[in-house]
Design an enzyme around this catalytic site. Structure first.
Site, short mmCIF file in Angstrom:
data_model
loop_
_atom_site.label_atom_id
_atom_site.label_comp_id
_atom_site.label_asym_id
_atom_site.label_seq_id
_atom_site.Cartn_x
_atom_site.Cartn_y
_atom_site.Cartn_z
CB SER A 93 -0.80 0.07 1.27
OG SER A 93 -2.06 -1.11 0.97
CG ASP A 124 -5.13 -4.50 3.30
OD1 ASP A 124 -5.03 -4.99 2.08
OD2 ASP A 124 -4.38 -4.24 4.24
CG HIS A 155 -3.95 -8.25 4.68
ND1 HIS A 155 -2.95 -9.15 4.38
CD2 HIS A 155 -3.80 -7.19 4.37
CE1 HIS A 155 -2.22 -8.49 3.55
NE2 HIS A 155 -2.75 -7.33 3.74
CG ASP A 176 -4.32 -0.17 -1.96
OD1 ASP A 176 -5.36 -1.01 -2.08
OD2 ASP A 176 -3.79 0.06 -0.65
CG HIS A 228 -1.19 -7.08 -0.77
ND1 HIS A 228 -0.43 -5.97 -0.67
CD2 HIS A 228 -1.96 -6.88 0.48
CE1 HIS A 228 -0.89 -5.30 0.57
NE2 HIS A 228 -1.73 -5.90 1.15
#
Length: 542
Positions: free
Chosen positions: A151, A378, A382, A419, A495
């Site tokens: 990020s 996010d 995660h 992102d 990611h």
């Protein structure tokens, strides 16, 4: 570290609501977690893999180390779009950029279905607020030295217009990892669209559900070789003995004392600990994190005597924007809580923070640039807990709705993007209306066992029996905070490298179409609002 290990142990043996009650959000997504350097074995940090491993052993093309490479590429992409018929002559007085951190296209689709199913409908037919925008495109998210980004390098791309190395902020990829002298050198520093807006006399601000010093918002103001240098103490922790806080400016200090951070009209998010010395107990009954003894919030107040600080929802909502000059809201020692876990009486929603931020920056008659991040999408991904990722996506959608209601579509460009992606899949051939958070009732694996509709590539739980076969999840999948299955065992989800969506409405929003480099996004926003040193709509004025 001990707290972090406890969190992982809880996650690995998650049952029902005990998971939600055990998370310490201030410990989520720290460096050890991002880099996969922690384990649930109870070992000390010294026995883990290198905590800075994410940034090591990766190189990129030499020509990309020059910021001009990315500026030229962005100008080329703008020029190609300008070769098409230009039906919109409007200039964007205001620009609001919404960032869904980790909001992959699969997350968008799943959230859309979830939204519809919460209404009692099949779900697939529904839409998020920004999916109704007239223009959309795709953003290529790789960074200079990494196929899959973090990020920080992405924030540098979509806010500064230059791709850089993974973990770096606001500097070119010529700066080697953990090289403070390189990041402190003005020749390597790159400015953001927030700085371009300020130079044009516009208002500016940042809003996030993470911390004000987290990677995404920091892209608007910071120059750092390492995104984890959020406070001076972090420079010692993560500096590998190569860096001294006396010669390396931490991110919180940059926000409060340097341009453009010190000029922000509004800053709303979490992370008060990075601004306070260890000798002070913050409003959330935790000690500050700074070792230098500096109270940066006091310093900010002295720089902005007409400014106001808020620590909870009630204080924020009571702020009269017309009666203040600046506003800081810090709603947690670390990152804010997931919306579903938060105390609604004390923690404002992203939509409420967005409304207050717009009230503040709208006072500037020349317009403004505002960055708003739904940062905990996010986190949910995660941790392989889609119920949180999807709920946070709905919160971002609500915040976008708030901005639409408060602004004039003829003078405000709104851009929504992400992102980076996460390897979340919607798998199999489930029938229409199948619960997006449940089991796919229409497909089985080779052993005849039904599988979840949502799955991750890498994560905490594979749900295998002693023979390596998948177990039946019928009695588990509806538990609150259920961890979705993953294929590869990891300490935490990772990611993904695919493109992410861009959605735009307002003046010049038609330019946000097709596939573009992520680093072109701020140049397009600058073009539309006639700021910065690149090509702008106003260049065509006679």
């Amino acid at each position: 570290m001990k707290i972090f290990i406890k969190v992982l142990l809880v996650l690995s043996s998650l049952v029902a609501t005990s998971w939600a009650l055990s998370i310490d959000m201030s410990e989520i997504h720290n460096q050890e977690q991002l880099l996969g350097s922690a384990s649930n074995t109870g070992k000390t940090r010294e026995t883990f893999m290198d905590p800075n491993g994410l940034a090591k052993g990766k190189t990129g093309p030499e020509e990309e180390k020059n910021a001009q490479f990315w500026y030229d590429l962005a100008h080329e992409e703008i020029a190609k779009r300008l070769e098409l018929p230009q039906v919109d002559k409007r200039k964007a007085k205001n620009v609001i950029m919404f960032l869904g951190d980790g909001m992959s296209l699969s997350t968008v689709a799943a959230a859309r279905i979830h939204k519809g199913q919460l209404k009692g409908n099949p779900g697939e037919e529904d839409s998020l607020s920004f999916e109704k925008f007239p223009h959309s495109g795709l953003s290529r998210t790789y960074c200079s030295n990494a196929q899959v980004p973090d990020s920080a390098c992405t924030a540098t791309a979509y806010l500064c217009g230059v791709k850089t190395n993974i973990v770096a902020l606001g500097v070119t990829s010529a700066v080697n990892f953990n090289n403070c002298s390189g990041s402190e050198d003005p020749a390597n520093q790159i400015s953001s669209i927030a700085a371009w807006a300020q130079a044009a006399g516009k208002g500016s601000g940042i809003v996030t559900t993470t911390t004000l010093t987290h990677a995404s918002p920091s892209g608007a103001y910071a120059h750092s070789t390492n995104r984890f240098f959020e406070a001076d103490t972090d420079i010692i922790t993560y500096g590998e003995g190569l860096n001294d806080p006396a010669t390396c400016t931490d991110i919180a200090t940059q926000l409060i004392t340097k341009d453009p951070g010190k000029n922000f009209d509004v800053m709303l998010g979490g992370g008060i600990g990075k601004f306070l010395p260890k000798t002070i107990t913050d409003p959330f009954n935790k000690q500050g994190e700074r070792s230098d003894g500096v109270n940066l919030l006091s310093k900010w107040q002295s720089l902005h005597p007409g400014g106001v600080l808020a620590y909870n929802r009630d204080q924020l909502l009571r702020v009269n924007a017309s009666g203040i000059t600046n506003l800081i809201g810090t709603f947690g020692s670390g990152v804010m809580n997931f919306h579903k876990m938060a105390d609604a009486a004390t923690q404002p929603t992203l939509a409420e923070m967005t409304r207050k931020a717009i009230e503040v920056v709208s006072k500037n008659v020349k317009g403004y640039f505002l960055f708003v991040e739904g940062g905990l999408i996010d986190y949910g991904n995660h941790y392989n807990v889609p119920v949180y990722a999807l709920d946070e996506t709905l919160e971002l959608s609500n915040a976008v709705d708030e901005a639409i209601d408060m602004t004039n579509p003829d003078e405000t460009l709104i851009v929504v993007t992400s992102d980076h992606a996460h390897p979340l899949t919607i798998a199999g051939y489930p029938g229409r209306g199948t619960p997006i958070l449940g089991l796919n009732q229409h497909d089985t694996d080779v052993n005849g066992v039904k599988y979840a509709t949502l799955n991750y590539a890498v994560g905490l739980e594979q749900y295998l029996d002693e023979h390596g076969n998948r177990i039946d999840l019928t009695d588990k999948i509806d538990q609150p905070g259920f961890l979705a299955p993953s294929y590869i065992k990891g300490y935490i989800g990772v990611h993904a490298g695919e493109d992410v969506g861009i959605f735009a409405t307002g003046p010049q929003s038609h330019l946000f179409s097709g596939v573009m480099q992520q680093s072109t996004i701020p140049h397009l926003m600058a073009y539309a609002s006639c700021i910065g040193d690149g090509p702008t709509l106003c260049d065509n004025d006679n």
